[in-house]
Each structure stands twice: as C-alpha cells, then as structure tokens.
Design a protein around this motif. Structure first.
Motif, short mmCIF file in Angstrom:
data_model
loop_
_atom_site.label_atom_id
_atom_site.label_comp_id
_atom_site.label_asym_id
_atom_site.label_seq_id
_atom_site.Cartn_x
_atom_site.Cartn_y
_atom_site.Cartn_z
N LEU A 148 42.37 34.08 53.03
CA LEU A 148 40.92 34.00 53.13
C LEU A 148 40.30 34.45 51.81
CD1 LEU A 148 40.45 35.64 56.65
CD2 LEU A 148 40.83 33.22 56.10
N LEU A 149 39.19 33.81 51.45
CA LEU A 149 38.50 34.12 50.19
C LEU A 149 37.04 34.42 50.50
CD1 LEU A 149 38.09 34.12 47.08
CD2 LEU A 149 37.86 31.64 47.22
N LEU A 150 36.57 35.59 50.05
CA LEU A 150 35.17 35.97 50.20
C LEU A 150 34.46 35.79 48.87
CD1 LEU A 150 32.82 37.22 51.82
CD2 LEU A 150 33.64 39.48 51.08
N VAL A 151 33.34 35.07 48.89
CA VAL A 151 32.51 34.87 47.70
C VAL A 151 31.19 35.59 47.95
CG1 VAL A 151 31.44 33.20 46.14
CG2 VAL A 151 33.57 32.62 47.35
N ASP A 208 27.84 38.28 46.06
CA ASP A 208 27.24 38.90 44.88
C ASP A 208 27.30 40.43 44.96
OD1 ASP A 208 25.33 38.80 47.00
OD2 ASP A 208 23.75 39.32 45.57
N ASP A 209 27.70 40.96 46.10
CA ASP A 209 27.80 42.41 46.30
C ASP A 209 29.23 42.86 45.97
OD1 ASP A 209 27.97 45.03 47.25
OD2 ASP A 209 26.71 44.64 48.99
N VAL A 210 29.37 43.54 44.84
CA VAL A 210 30.73 43.91 44.40
C VAL A 210 31.35 44.96 45.31
CG1 VAL A 210 30.41 43.27 41.98
CG2 VAL A 210 29.72 45.55 42.73
N ARG A 211 30.54 45.75 46.01
CA ARG A 211 31.08 46.71 46.97
C ARG A 211 31.74 45.99 48.15
NH1 ARG A 211 31.70 52.13 45.49
NH2 ARG A 211 29.93 52.78 44.24
N GLU A 212 31.08 44.94 48.61
CA GLU A 212 31.68 44.14 49.69
C GLU A 212 32.98 43.52 49.21
OE1 GLU A 212 30.94 44.06 52.71
OE2 GLU A 212 28.78 44.15 53.06
N LEU A 213 33.00 43.04 47.99
CA LEU A 213 34.21 42.42 47.45
C LEU A 213 35.33 43.45 47.30
CD1 LEU A 213 32.63 40.09 44.73
CD2 LEU A 213 33.52 39.43 46.97
N GLU A 214 34.98 44.64 46.90
CA GLU A 214 36.01 45.69 46.74
C GLU A 214 36.63 46.03 48.09
OE1 GLU A 214 38.46 48.69 45.13
OE2 GLU A 214 37.50 46.90 44.31
N ARG A 215 35.79 46.16 49.13
CA ARG A 215 36.33 46.43 50.47
C ARG A 215 37.22 45.28 50.93
NH1 ARG A 215 31.25 49.32 51.25
NH2 ARG A 215 30.12 47.36 51.51
N ALA A 216 36.81 44.04 50.62
CA ALA A 216 37.62 42.88 51.01
C ALA A 216 38.95 42.88 50.26
CB ALA A 216 36.84 41.60 50.73
N GLN A 275 40.59 45.41 49.11
CA GLN A 275 41.45 46.48 49.63
C GLN A 275 42.15 46.07 50.92
OE1 GLN A 275 38.79 49.81 49.96
NE2 GLN A 275 38.86 50.28 47.76
N ARG A 276 41.56 45.15 51.65
CA ARG A 276 42.17 44.67 52.90
C ARG A 276 43.07 43.46 52.68
NH1 ARG A 276 40.04 46.10 58.16
NH2 ARG A 276 38.63 47.84 57.94
N GLY A 277 43.11 42.96 51.47
CA GLY A 277 44.03 41.87 51.17
C GLY A 277 43.39 40.50 51.04
N LEU A 278 42.05 40.41 51.14
CA LEU A 278 41.40 39.12 50.95
C LEU A 278 41.35 38.77 49.48
CD1 LEU A 278 39.98 40.32 53.71
CD2 LEU A 278 38.35 38.47 53.28
N GLN A 279 41.34 37.49 49.18
CA GLN A 279 41.03 37.04 47.84
C GLN A 279 39.51 37.10 47.67
OE1 GLN A 279 43.22 33.53 46.40
NE2 GLN A 279 44.46 33.61 48.26
N THR A 280 39.05 37.34 46.45
CA THR A 280 37.62 37.53 46.22
C THR A 280 37.15 36.78 44.99
OG1 THR A 280 38.02 39.55 44.92
CG2 THR A 280 37.64 39.82 47.29
#
Length: 284
Positions: free
Chosen positions: A190-193, A195-203, A205-210
């Motif tokens: 799964l890939l999360l796109v 603009d919130d870098v905090r959301e991306l960092e949490r993603a 850490q759980r193993g998502l691509q960002t």
C-alpha cells in the motif's frame, strides 16, 4: 396513547382540547432532530479530541518534522494508492481549505490529475482517498470534477484516530475494505500520498510505502510523474496534461511529396497565399 378525559369525545394527550393542552403532534420529529443534533455535536467533540491528542503526541515526541524529500519511499509492487484529499489532490491544505473551494480546486486540477489517475487504474492499481474531510465533501467534489470513474477504491472521510491514517488503513486492510488487496499481502503493498509528513512518518513506521506532496499547492505534474516513474508506470497519453498538442498551422495548399522530401509551404508563393500575408501567422 394516554387519553385525556373530557365530557365529549376522548382527546389524545398533547392535542389542544378543552383544557388548553399544548400541541405536541410534531414531538417525535422534533426529538429525532434534537437527538441528531446532539449526536453531531458529540461527533464533533470526539473529532476535536482526536485531533488534540494526535497533535499533543506529535509535540510530546519532541522530534522535528521529518524531511519531506525523505518521505518519498516508493519501492514498487504497489497494489493500492491512497491519496490524501486537501493539499494533495486539491491545492489548499486542510487547515486552510474552504468546503466550496475544494470542489473548484479539484475541477481546476482535473485535466492534470485525470490521465495520471487513469494510468494507475490501467496498471490494475486500486485508487482510493483517505482524508480528514467528510466523505460527502470528497465524493461531491470528485463527481463534480469528473473523476469518479477513476477512484475505484474506498473513500474514507474524517480519517482521525490515535494512530493516524496509518492505523485506519491497517484496519481497512484487515477488514477487507481494500479488496482485492488482502491482509496476507501486507501493508508494504500500500502507498500513502499525503502533504502531512507526520502522517507519512506514521505510515512508514507501519511498513507502508509513502510519497510526499508539496507543502503547498498540492501534487504538481512533476510530482505525480515522479510517483508514476517510481511505480514503473509510463504516462500513456501525449501532452503534459493528457491532451494531444494542437496541430501546427498549415499555410497555403498542401504540396505533394517529391523525391522523398516534402515541398515546404514556406516558399514565396505559399507565403503570398497565406491569409496572413508575408510573414505567416503573426502574433506568436
């Protein structure tokens, strides 16, 4: 219903009778409206609480915001791309976006977004949206922009939780909401796109691509094309915005080919026959 005793025909309690009772005929609907309003207030309070808790956890961590460029972690083999809405698909971040403006912005950006979303669809990748905006706002904007057929995955509004969007996405994967992607394939597909870098960092850490959208202005052509390149997808349509470039103007009558080379229409005779006269189309 309880009845009020009168000298005449029994009158239901609550209706205007000989004793001047208050008319409560519409009481059930009024009570439902009141209950709905209280539920909405409770939902808003919970949403606010989740926002505060999430922001406080980020502040208590004491770490600086992750570097935006470091959040572009696309390894390929992606089965689903989940986009943030405000500030990613639209141009204005969520904390500054107005509801009516969201539809306008998405419609304005649709010519750039459509061919790139279609490229993801054509590559058999699920395309969804996970946002703090309401689902109704997102869906109405997507329909208005003519992009609904390109979003074939889940649309999740009010994506607030103690674990951020990453926790919500993991729950979606486990529940089957991201079918045909399933839990056995793991979050790494799964890939999360966003603009919130905090959301991306949490993603992350759980193993998502960002992949990080710009801090302002939403995804731009070069950003989306970089994302597609990371996924090994070529933009199939000509033109930077998915539109074929306009044909070059032709001055004078078409000339036949002679000896393998085209007779150019820039000869004096051709120029003199141009509706613009000597010098071609003018203006530039």
């Amino acid at each position: 219903p309880a009845m009020e005793a009168t000298s005449g025909t029994p009158t239901p309690m609550g209706r205007e009778g000989s004793h001047g009772s208050v008319d409560l005929t519409g009481a059930p609907s009024l009570l439902r409206e009141h209950a709905a309003a209280r539920a909405a207030e409770a939902g808003d309070a919970i949403e606010l609480l989740l926002r505060v808790v999430q922001e406080r956890r980020d502040d208590d961590a004491g770490d600086p915001d992750p570097v935006r460029a470091d959040m572009n972690l696309v390894a390929g083999n992606v089965a689903a791309v989940l986009f943030d809405f405000d500030g990613t698909l639209t141009a204005t971040p969520g904390d500054a976006a107005l509801r009516g403006r969201k539809q306008v912005e998405l419609s304005e950006r649709a010519p750039m977004l459509a061919p790139r979303l279609r490229a993801l669809r054509d590559a058999s990748i699920v395309v969804g949206i996970v946002s703090k905006s309401t689902e109704k706002t997102i869906r109405s904007a997507v329909v208005e922009a003519g992009l609904s057929e390109l979003v074939n995955g889940p649309v999740v509004g009010k994506a607030l939780g103690l674990e951020g969007k990453a926790g919500i996405i993991e729950d979606m994967l486990r529940s089957g909401a991201l079918a045909p992607v399933n839990a056995t394939e793991g979050l790494h597909r799964l890939l999360l796109v966003d603009d919130d870098v905090r959301e991306l960092e949490r993603a992350r850490q759980r193993g998502l691509q960002t992949f990080a959208a710009p801090k302002e202005g939403g995804l731009q052509e070069e950003d989306f094309d970089e994302l597609l390149a990371g996924l090994g997808i070529a933009l199939p349509t000509p033109g930077r915005e998915g539109r074929a470039p306009p044909p070059l103007p032709t001055f004078g009558a078409p000339q036949p080919l002679h000896g393998g080379a085209a007779a150019m229409s820039s000869t004096p005779a051709a120029r003199s026959s141009s509706p613009y006269g000597e010098g071609g189309g003018g203006g530039g």
